[in-house]
Motif scaffolding. Structure first.
Motif, short mmCIF file in Angstrom:
data_model
loop_
_atom_site.label_atom_id
_atom_site.label_comp_id
_atom_site.label_asym_id
_atom_site.label_seq_id
_atom_site.Cartn_x
_atom_site.Cartn_y
_atom_site.Cartn_z
N LYS A 22 0.85 -1.20 0.00
CA LYS A 22 0.00 0.00 0.00
C LYS A 22 0.88 1.25 0.00
N ARG A 94 -3.93 10.41 4.60
CA ARG A 94 -2.94 11.48 4.62
C ARG A 94 -2.07 11.51 3.38
N ASP A 126 5.37 20.07 7.62
CA ASP A 126 6.35 21.16 7.47
C ASP A 126 7.55 20.75 6.62
N GLY A 167 7.19 10.65 3.74
CA GLY A 167 6.30 11.45 2.89
C GLY A 167 7.01 12.66 2.30
N GLU A 191 13.23 4.03 2.44
CA GLU A 191 12.42 2.83 2.59
C GLU A 191 12.29 2.13 1.22
N THR A 307 8.44 1.29 12.62
CA THR A 307 7.36 1.65 13.56
C THR A 307 6.07 0.92 13.17
N ILE A 330 9.60 7.11 16.36
CA ILE A 330 9.14 7.81 15.15
C ILE A 330 7.88 8.64 15.45
N PHE A 331 6.88 8.03 16.06
CA PHE A 331 5.63 8.74 16.32
C PHE A 331 5.44 8.96 17.82
C1 UD1 Z 1 4.94 6.83 6.23
C2 UD1 Z 1 4.07 5.59 6.14
C3 UD1 Z 1 3.67 5.11 7.52
C4 UD1 Z 1 4.92 4.92 8.39
C5 UD1 Z 1 5.80 6.16 8.38
C6 UD1 Z 1 7.13 5.94 9.09
C7 UD1 Z 1 2.92 5.86 4.03
C8 UD1 Z 1 1.65 6.15 3.32
N1 UD1 Z 1 2.89 5.94 5.36
O1 UD1 Z 1 4.16 7.85 6.85
O2 UD1 Z 1 2.96 3.89 7.39
O3 UD1 Z 1 4.51 4.66 9.73
O4 UD1 Z 1 6.10 6.54 7.01
O5 UD1 Z 1 7.80 4.86 8.56
O6 UD1 Z 1 3.93 5.55 3.41
N2 UD1 Z 1 7.24 14.63 10.31
C9 UD1 Z 1 7.38 15.97 10.58
N3 UD1 Z 1 7.15 16.85 9.57
C10 UD1 Z 1 6.81 16.45 8.31
C11 UD1 Z 1 6.68 15.07 8.05
C12 UD1 Z 1 6.91 14.18 9.08
O7 UD1 Z 1 7.68 16.38 11.71
O8 UD1 Z 1 6.63 17.30 7.43
C13 UD1 Z 1 7.48 13.66 11.40
C14 UD1 Z 1 6.24 12.80 11.70
O9 UD1 Z 1 5.34 13.47 12.57
C15 UD1 Z 1 6.86 11.58 12.30
C16 UD1 Z 1 8.17 11.44 11.52
O10 UD1 Z 1 8.44 12.72 10.96
O11 UD1 Z 1 7.12 11.78 13.65
C17 UD1 Z 1 8.17 10.41 10.42
O12 UD1 Z 1 7.04 10.61 9.60
P1 UD1 Z 1 7.05 10.25 8.04
O13 UD1 Z 1 8.24 9.42 7.76
O14 UD1 Z 1 6.87 11.50 7.27
O15 UD1 Z 1 5.75 9.35 7.93
P2 UD1 Z 1 4.66 9.37 6.78
O16 UD1 Z 1 5.27 9.64 5.47
O17 UD1 Z 1 3.51 10.22 7.23
#
Ligand code: UD1
Length: 419
Positions: A22, A94, A126, A167, A191, A307, A330-331
Motif C-alpha cells: 500500500k 494522509r 512542514d 512522505g 524505505e 514503527t 518515530i511517532f
Molecule cells: C509513512 C508511512 C507510515 C509509516 C511512516 C514511518 C505511508 C503512506 N505511510 O508515513 O505507514 O509509519 O512513514 O515509517 O507511506 N514529520 C514531521 N514533519 C513532516 C513530516 C513528518 O515532523 O513534514 C514527522 C512525523 O510526525 C513523524 C516522523 O516525521 O514523527 C516520520 O514521519 P514520516 O516518515 O513523514 O511518515 P509518513 O510519510 O507520514
C-alpha cells in the motif's frame, strides 16, 4: 458497524501470499499524474488505494480497476484538470498530500487540504513544504489548505532534511522530477517503497542516483510515456504474518511472493527473539515457537526496525520469557494498542516513549477496540494467540491497509469471521 470475531489458540499452518505494498502504491499513484498512461500491477485492493484513486479521478485522470488481476490503469488525457485535493479525501488518507509535488511539477500550481493529525500523532507536513519552497514554490496556508504555485516551474537545488521523513522525501522527489538543473536531497528516507517510487520515476524518464541517504535528480527528460510497473510486495504485511507464525504456527507457516533481502532487520530481530526462520529466494518459512527470549528495540527509519511493526512485535513479546523494551522513536502517540492488550492480560507498562513488556503472559479473549491500522492488526494477532473469543470493534482501520486479511488467515486454519 462491522466487527471481527476470533476464536483463539488455533494453530496456523499452510501458505500465505503477500500482497502489493500500500505504501508503495500510494506515491506511485500520485506520480501517475506526471504520465500519459500507467498500468500498475500487484496493487493491493484496500481502502486507502480506492481513496487515492478517487482523488486522482477528482483531479481529472481516468481510473480503471481490473480487480481480478490487481491492476489499475490510469490515463491522463489532460482534460478538465482540477489542481485541487479536497479535505474530504485527504482527511481520511494522509498520503493524499503527495499529489502536491506532482501537481506543482506538471501544472505549476496546487491547492491541497492540510491533512491534519491522526490517532498516532500530530503528523505535520512542514518538511514537505520546506522542500517544495527550496525548489522554488511559493506556498501559503489559507482556510486549511496549502496553496502552492511555481509560475515558472521548479528549480533544482540542494536540500538537507532536518529529520528523516518518508512522505517529505516522496513529495520532494515528485517535485524535483522535472525541475530545471540538478537537485540533491540529503538525509532522505530510503524505505523500499521509496526505491520503488524511484524505479517508477526512472521509467518516466527521470534521472535519479541514490547513495546512502542522498538522492540526486538531474537532466530529467520526462516525456510522459506509457508506463507499466509492478508494485513491490508489502513488507509490513509480511512482518505481520511472520509474527503470526512465530506466535502460533502448528509446525511451520510459509509466506511467499516476497524478497527476504528487503527485511533483514526484521529477520535479525525475530531471530534474536528466537524465532526460527528459513529464507528462500521468494519465500520465508517460520517454524513453531520454542523458548522465545526477551529483547530491547528502538523503532527507526529503514533499514532500522519499522514503527509499522511495533504493535505486532509487542504482541510477540508478551509471549517470550523475560522483560522486553520497545522504544517508539518515530511517532509520539503510537501505544494505543497497549490498554487493549492489557485488557486481554498482557503485562505492559509505558514510560515516556518506551513500553516495558513482561512475558510470558497468558492472554484471554476480550472485546477490544481498534484505533489505527497497525494497532488493529496487533489485536488480531493477540486474538489468535489468546484463549477463548476476542471481538475487535472499529475494524475499518484494518480495511485501510490489509488485503483479504481474514481469508488469508482462514486459509491457514485460523477461526476468524466478520459480522
Ligand atoms: C509513512 C508511512 C507510515 C509509516 C511512516 C514511518 C505511508 C503512506 N505511510 O508515513 O505507514 O509509519 O512513514 O515509517 O507511506 N514529520 C514531521 N514533519 C513532516 C513530516 C513528518 O515532523 O513534514 C514527522 C512525523 O510526525 C513523524 C516522523 O516525521 O514523527 C516520520 O514521519 P514520516 O516518515 O513523514 O511518515 P509518513 O510519510 O507520514
Amino acid at each position: 458497524m462491522q466487527k471481527l470475531i476470533i476464536k483463539g489458540k488455533r494453530e496456523l499452518s499452510g501458505t500465505i501470499s503477500i500482497s502489493g505494498s500500500k505504501n508503495a502504491t500510494l506515491p506511485i499513484l500520485a506520480a501517475s499524474i506526471l504520465a500519459n498512461r500507467v498500468i500498475l500491477k500487484n496493487v493491493p485492493l484496500v481502502k486507502d488505494i480506492f481513496t487515492m484513486a478517487e482523488l486522482l479521478n477528482f483531479i481529472g485522470l481516468k481510473i480503471k480497476f481490473i480487480k481480478k488481476k490487481k491492476i489499475i490503469e490510469i490515463t491522463n488525457k489532460e482534460k478538465n484538470i482540477n489542481t485541487l485535493a479536497p479535505y474530504k479525501l485527504v482527511k481520511t488518507m494522509r498520503a493524499g498530500v503527495l499529489v502536491l509535488g506532482s501537481l506543482l511539477t506538471k501544472y505549476r500550481k496546487a491547492r491541497v487540504s492540510l491533512p491534519g493529525g491522526c490517532a498516532i500523532g500530530s503528523r505535520p507536513v512542514d518538511l514537505h513544504l520546506f522542500a517544495l519552497k527550496k525548489l522554488g514554490a511559493k506556498i501559503k496556508i489559507k482556510d486549511g489548505y496549502i496553496i502552492a504555485e511555481a509560475k515558472r516551474g521548479l528549480k533544482g537545488t540542494n536540500i538537507k532534511f532536518p529529520s528523516v521523513s518518508v512522505g517529505a522525501t516522496e513529495n520532494a522527489l515528485l517535485a524535483a522530477s522535472k525541475a530545471k538543473g540538478k537537485t540533491v536531497l540529503k538525509n532522505c528516507a530510503v524505505e523500499p517503497e521509496i526505491l520503488d517510487l524511484i524505479l517508477f520515476l526512472k521509467k518516466l524518464g527521470t534521472n535519479i542516483n541514490i547513495k546512502g541517504r542522498t538522492i540526486s535528480i538531474s537532466n530529467s527528460k520526462i516525456n510522459q510515456p506509457n508506463i507499466s510497473h509492478e508494485v513491490i510486495f508489502d513488507r509490513i504485511e509480511l512482518g505481520t504474518f511472520m509474527i503470526a507464525g512465530a506466535l502460533i504456527a502448528k509446525n511451520s507457516l510459509t509466506i511467499n511472493k516476497i524478497n527476504p533481502k528487503i527485511i533483514n532487520s526484521e529477520i535479525n530481530i525475530l531471530r534474536k527473539v528466537g524465532v526460527q526462520i528459513i529464507k528462500k529466494k521468494t519465500s520465508i518459512i517460520i517454524k513453531k515457537k520454542r523458548n522465545l527470549k526477551n529483547i530491547n528495540i528502538v523503532t527507526k527509519p529503514y533499514p532500522g526496525f519499522p514503527t509499522d511493526l511495533q504493535a505486532q512485535l509487542m504482541v510477540l513479546l508478551t509471549q517470550v520469557n523475560g522483560v522486553s523494551k520497545i522504544k517508539e522513536d518515530i511517532f509520539e502517540n503510537r501505544f494505543m494498542h497497549v490498554p487493549e492488550l492489557k485488557r486481554m492480560g498482557a503485562l505492559i507498562e509505558i514510560k515516556d516513549k518506551t513500553a516495558i513488556i513482561k512475558g510470558p503472559s497468558k492472554l484471554t479473549g476480550a472485546e477490544v477496540m481498534a484505533t489505527d491500522l497497525r494497532a488493529s492488526v496487533s489485536l488480531v494477532l493477540a486474538g489468535l494467540v489468546a484463549e477463548n473469543r476476542t471481538i475487535i470493534n472499529r475494524i475499518y482501520h484494518l480495511d485501510r491497509g490489509y488485503e483479504f486479511l481474514e481469508s488469508k488467515l482462514r486459509k491457514c486454519k485460523a477461526k476468524i469471521r466478520r459480522v
